[in-house]
Write an enzyme that holds these catalytic residues in place. Structure first.
Site, PDB file in Angstrom:
ATOM      1  N   GLY A  61      -3.827   2.627  -3.996  1.00 28.54           N
ATOM      2  CA  GLY A  61      -3.581   1.463  -3.133  1.00 28.54           C
ATOM      3  C   GLY A  61      -4.023   0.193  -3.856  1.00 28.54           C
ATOM      4  CG  HIS A  62      -8.193  -0.428  -4.682  1.00 31.17           C
ATOM      5  ND1 HIS A  62      -8.828   0.776  -4.499  1.00 31.17           N
ATOM      6  CD2 HIS A  62      -8.744  -1.273  -3.776  1.00 31.17           C
ATOM      7  CE1 HIS A  62      -9.735   0.668  -3.532  1.00 31.17           C
ATOM      8  NE2 HIS A  62      -9.695  -0.570  -3.076  1.00 31.17           N
ATOM      9  CE  LYS A 113      -6.823   1.446   3.930  1.00 33.62           C
ATOM     10  NZ  LYS A 113      -7.934   1.697   4.866  1.00 33.62           N
ATOM     11  CG  ASP A 114      -8.035  -3.142   5.263  1.00 30.55           C
ATOM     12  OD1 ASP A 114      -8.766  -2.466   5.993  1.00 30.55           O
ATOM     13  OD2 ASP A 114      -7.794  -2.835   4.079  1.00 30.55           O
ATOM     14  CB  SER A 128     -12.881   3.534  -1.269  1.00 26.18           C
ATOM     15  OG  SER A 128     -12.119   2.580  -1.969  1.00 26.18           O
ATOM     16  NE  ARG A 129     -15.912   3.276   5.001  1.00 25.73           N
ATOM     17  CZ  ARG A 129     -15.554   1.997   4.952  1.00 25.73           C
ATOM     18  NH1 ARG A 129     -14.281   1.674   4.763  1.00 25.73           N
ATOM     19  NH2 ARG A 129     -16.462   1.037   5.080  1.00 25.73           N
TER      20      ARG A 129
HETATM   21  P1  AMP Z   1     -11.375  -2.280  -0.341  1.00 23.86           P
HETATM   22  O1  AMP Z   1     -11.796  -1.950  -1.738  1.00 23.86           O
HETATM   23  O2  AMP Z   1     -11.271  -1.080   0.554  1.00 23.86           O
HETATM   24  O3  AMP Z   1     -12.150  -3.424   0.257  1.00 23.86           O
HETATM   25  O4  AMP Z   1      -9.880  -2.790  -0.453  1.00 23.86           O
HETATM   26  C1  AMP Z   1      -9.528  -3.821  -1.328  1.00 23.86           C
HETATM   27  C2  AMP Z   1      -8.115  -4.241  -1.021  1.00 23.86           C
HETATM   28  O5  AMP Z   1      -7.238  -3.115  -1.182  1.00 23.86           O
HETATM   29  C3  AMP Z   1      -7.919  -4.737   0.429  1.00 23.86           C
HETATM   30  O6  AMP Z   1      -7.062  -5.857   0.428  1.00 23.86           O
HETATM   31  C4  AMP Z   1      -7.289  -3.547   1.118  1.00 23.86           C
HETATM   32  O7  AMP Z   1      -6.480  -3.903   2.219  1.00 23.86           O
HETATM   33  C5  AMP Z   1      -6.437  -2.982  -0.016  1.00 23.86           C
HETATM   34  N1  AMP Z   1      -6.132  -1.567   0.216  1.00 23.86           N
HETATM   35  C6  AMP Z   1      -7.005  -0.584   0.535  1.00 23.86           C
HETATM   36  N2  AMP Z   1      -6.358   0.574   0.731  1.00 23.86           N
HETATM   37  C7  AMP Z   1      -5.052   0.327   0.525  1.00 23.86           C
HETATM   38  C8  AMP Z   1      -3.857   1.125   0.570  1.00 23.86           C
HETATM   39  N3  AMP Z   1      -3.890   2.410   0.872  1.00 23.86           N
HETATM   40  N4  AMP Z   1      -2.673   0.526   0.302  1.00 23.86           N
HETATM   41  C9  AMP Z   1      -2.623  -0.803  -0.004  1.00 23.86           C
HETATM   42  N5  AMP Z   1      -3.707  -1.606  -0.072  1.00 23.86           N
HETATM   43  C10 AMP Z   1      -4.894  -1.048   0.188  1.00 23.86           C
END
Ligand code: AMP
Length: 282
Positions: A36-37, A149-150, A186-187
């Site tokens: 995703g990242h 997703k968020d 990540s979780r």
């Molecule tokens: P995080 O590291 O979880 O804070 O996420 C960093 C960025 O990656 C945020 O903008 C999230 O919305 C995005 N993100 C997390 N999971 C996904 C996913 N499965 N698909 C697309 N973007 C994602």
């Protein structure tokens, strides 16, 4: 790829890039990088000439100490992935650099931050607001990339950019999923193989709701059926399941009213909190 964790080298690199007229793209993350990242980074490489990824596990956006302590982290692996993806700079500041003292300023996003994640994770968006503003102020990106997703977070950042007149173009990147539909997170590393399987029901329910929503007049009726869909699945505990307008984040009562109707869900599997959403429009 440069690995930077202090502000002088960050400013120097930014100045070099902007002297070359390069468009700067920012992908903020908390690390433990997954596909995703990587999709956000791929988009950043398309829309920017100089791509910065930040990795910072922001304590202020966690409402539970355990969740913060157990948040996965693997900087070496992340760093390799970023190098291979052609990222120009990894910004990996430590806590003291970002918050030399406990911040006194609070960011309140107003009504759209009161429900869903705002209601169930107290002060979460205050923390998100502070870190995102810090990163915007330090990096001054031309373009920034956030995941849909968020979705509530994405809309809040969109408002933040508009209200504070940041000259930043925001891109929302569609959710990347496992083959079984589970949104990458990540979780997810905390889930057992059976937990991963249970968690895949979350998206299956959302897809069921999207397919069937026209046969229901009200959101309430659809949610009741959706909860019945989830009910047989042992090990899946729904925290919230709500249908809102994704511009205003106000509840939508009638499913026949049109507008941007989105179904949002948060659920626990093996104590791991997972969120997802689906637009109920075509
Ligand atoms: P995080 O590291 O979880 O804070 O996420 C960093 C960025 O990656 C945020 O903008 C999230 O919305 C995005 N993100 C997390 N999971 C996904 C996913 N499965 N698909 C697309 N973007 C994602």
């Amino acid at each position: 790829m440069l690995n930077v964790n202090e502000l002088t080298s960050l400013a120097e690199e930014l100045s070099k890039a902007s002297k070359k007229g390069m468009k700067i793209g920012l992908v903020p993350t908390m690390g433990a990088l997954h596909d995703g990242h990587m999709e956000l980074i791929k988009q950043a490489r398309i829309h920017a000439e100089y791509v910065i990824v930040s990795i910072f596990i922001n304590p202020l956006q966690f409402n539970q100490a355990d969740d913060f302590i157990n948040y996965p982290s693997n900087l070496l692996k992340d760093s390799d992935k970023l190098k291979n993806a052609g990222v120009d700079l990894l910004f990996n500041p430590d806590l003291k650099l970002i918050y030399p003292k406990k911040p006194a300023v609070k960011i309140d996003f107003g009504n759209i931050s009161r429900n869903l994640e705002g209601a169930f994770r107290l002060n979460h968006f205050e923390g998100v607001g502070l870190i995102v503003m810090k990163l915007f102020n330090l990096i001054k990106p031309d373009v920034a990339f956030f995941g849909l997703k968020d979705l509530q977070q994405y809309v809040l950042i969109k408002n933040l950019i508009k209200e504070f007149s940041y000259p930043i173009k925001l891109y929302g990147v569609p959710t990347v999923r496992e083959e079984n539909g589970l949104a990458l997170s990540s979780r997810n590393v905390h889930l057992s193989p059976s937990g991963l399987n249970i968690a895949s029901q979350i998206y299956k329910g959302l897809v069921w709701a999207k397919k069937n929503f026209k046969t229901f007049n009200t959101s309430e009726a659809l949610i009741i059926q959706l909860k019945k869909f989830y009910h047989p699945q042992d090990g899946l505990t729904i925290e919230y399941c709500e249908i809102l307008n994704s511009n205003t984040f106000k509840p939508v009562k009638s499913l026949q009213s049109g507008g941007k109707i989105t179904l949002f869900i948060a659920a626990y599997v093996e104590s791991v909190r997972l969120i997802d959403n689906i637009s109920l429009q075509e």
